[in-house]
Design an enzyme around this catalytic site. Structure first.
Site, PDB file in Angstrom:
ATOM      1  NE  ARG A 193     -10.155  -3.719   0.489  1.00  0.00           N
ATOM      2  CZ  ARG A 193      -9.591  -2.673   0.889  1.00  0.00           C
ATOM      3  NH1 ARG A 193     -10.027  -1.313   1.157  1.00  0.00           N
ATOM      4  NH2 ARG A 193      -8.358  -2.845   0.981  1.00  0.00           N
ATOM      5  CB  CYS A 252     -13.679   3.004  -0.547  1.00  0.00           C
ATOM      6  SG  CYS A 252     -12.713   4.619  -0.750  1.00  0.00           S
ATOM      7  CG  HIS A 286      -8.136   1.090  -3.395  1.00  0.00           C
ATOM      8  ND1 HIS A 286      -7.538   0.094  -3.154  1.00  0.00           N
ATOM      9  CD2 HIS A 286      -8.667   1.950  -2.594  1.00  0.00           C
ATOM     10  CE1 HIS A 286      -7.661  -0.061  -1.733  1.00  0.00           C
ATOM     11  NE2 HIS A 286      -8.499   0.965  -1.356  1.00  0.00           N
ATOM     12  CD  GLN A 305     -13.067   0.006  -1.489  1.00  0.00           C
ATOM     13  OE1 GLN A 305     -12.211  -0.141  -0.370  1.00  0.00           O
ATOM     14  NE2 GLN A 305     -14.349  -0.720  -1.351  1.00  0.00           N
ATOM     15  CG  ASP A 314     -12.577   8.133  -1.994  1.00  0.00           C
ATOM     16  OD1 ASP A 314     -12.870   7.912  -0.785  1.00  0.00           O
ATOM     17  OD2 ASP A 314     -11.651   7.732  -2.789  1.00  0.00           O
ATOM     18  NE  ARG A 323      -3.688   2.173   3.040  1.00  0.00           N
ATOM     19  CZ  ARG A 323      -4.847   2.359   2.608  1.00  0.00           C
ATOM     20  NH1 ARG A 323      -5.284   1.552   1.680  1.00  0.00           N
ATOM     21  NH2 ARG A 323      -5.546   3.442   2.726  1.00  0.00           N
TER      22      ARG A 323
END
Length: 310
Positions: A292, A264, A134, A137, A225, A107
């Protein structure tokens, strides 16, 4: 004569995989979720390094728990704890970790770090997040949508706000899962032209508009987001640009009557979404977060070339 080592299976971006492979990953994820307490442990005896150069709640916990539930051993590392944080190259880090562990999740705030790690690693590398994408996600988001609304193919999904890394992975998913994606973004925060050109070349049904109402009209899912991420400069300027893109109950009313709301997380109530929406009956943000765990189990099973059942 020795055999040539098999190239590792990396999970870097949705665009890298074909539709059938992505569908197989989601099928495995659903099996893992349905049999969470009694599914097989295909990672028995395997160790996975989880490297974080950005803070994390969902990514860290979901990967760590998922690896343990699949029988593996997670090794959690921050860049500050490693020689990586003291100048050791990513290439050398990849070479060393490839001799210690069986896979790496990264990450990071730089996609170039992920690319270099995967180029020099001889074990699978998984994208836990970069500033460019991502994918884990979006796999969780599609799993969530299909649990609640059936196949995503042919549906309309609306993105409202910043054309950021999550939006870019949604664009890639539109090409692979064959749904319509409408993105409402200010001109200054559109997704990069390169990813839009790629989507067009792939035949994806992706449209960028300015009016959020036009984007969400008839959509089965509305996604947003946070407006300002940790690496984003000029927070005040971004807020001013994105204020007209707040997801409100009035905006949700333009979508299909059974439309879902996704985010998310972490969320900022009163900024990109009102509390009425994110805490309301159309919101599935916590099911999304739960998924997830399961989507990433599907990814782990795939990189280790197992269906999760053995």
């Amino acid at each position: 004569m020795t055999d040539t080592p098999k190239a590792p299976r990396h999970f870097l971006d949705i665009r890298d995989l074909d539709a059938a492979t992505l569908r197989d990953i989601l099928t495995t994820a659903a099996v893992c979720k349905a049999h969470r307490r009694d599914h097989a442990r295909p990672l028995e005896g395997k160790s996975v390094a989880l490297i974080f150069s950005k803070p994390s709640t969902r990514t860290r916990v979901s990967f760590e728990v998922g690896i343990r539930e699949m029988g593996g051993n997670p090794v959690v590392l921050s860049a500050q704890e490693m020689q990586l944080g003291r100048g050791e190259s990513i290439a050398d880090t990849a070479r060393v970790l490839s001799r210690y562990v069986d896979a790496i999740m990264l990450r990071t705030d730089r996609a170039s770090n992920l690319e270099e790690l995967s180029r020099f690693a001889t074990i699978p590398v998984i994208n836990g997040l970069t500033e460019a994408s991502h994918p884990c996600q979006i796999m969780a988001d599609i799993l969530t949508f299909e649990e609640l609304r059936g196949p995503i193919t042919g549906q309309i999904i609306a993105w409202v706000g910043d054309g950021n890394n999550v939006a870019r992975s949604w664009i890639e998913a539109a090409a692979r899962f064959d749904f319509t994606l409408r993105l409402a973004c200010p001109a200054e925060l559109e997704p990069p032209a390169a990813i839009l050109a790629w989507a067009k070349a792939e035949g994806a049904k992706v449209e960028v508009v300015r009016d959020p109402r036009a984007a969400v009209r008839g959509a089965r899912c509305v996604v947003t987001d946070t407006w300002v991420s940790m690496s984003d400069p000029d927070g005040e300027s971004r807020h001013n640009m994105l204020a007209p893109y707040q997801v409100t109950a009035k905006l949700m009313a333009e979508a299909a009557p059974d439309a879902l709301f996704m985010h998310c997380l972490p969320a900022h109530r009163g900024e990109e979404v009102t509390a009425e929406v994110i805490d309301g009956p159309q919101s599935v943000v916590f099911q999304e977060a739960e998924n997830r765990l399961h989507a990433q189990k599907g990814v782990l099973a795939w990189v280790f070339e197992t269906d999760g059942k053995n």
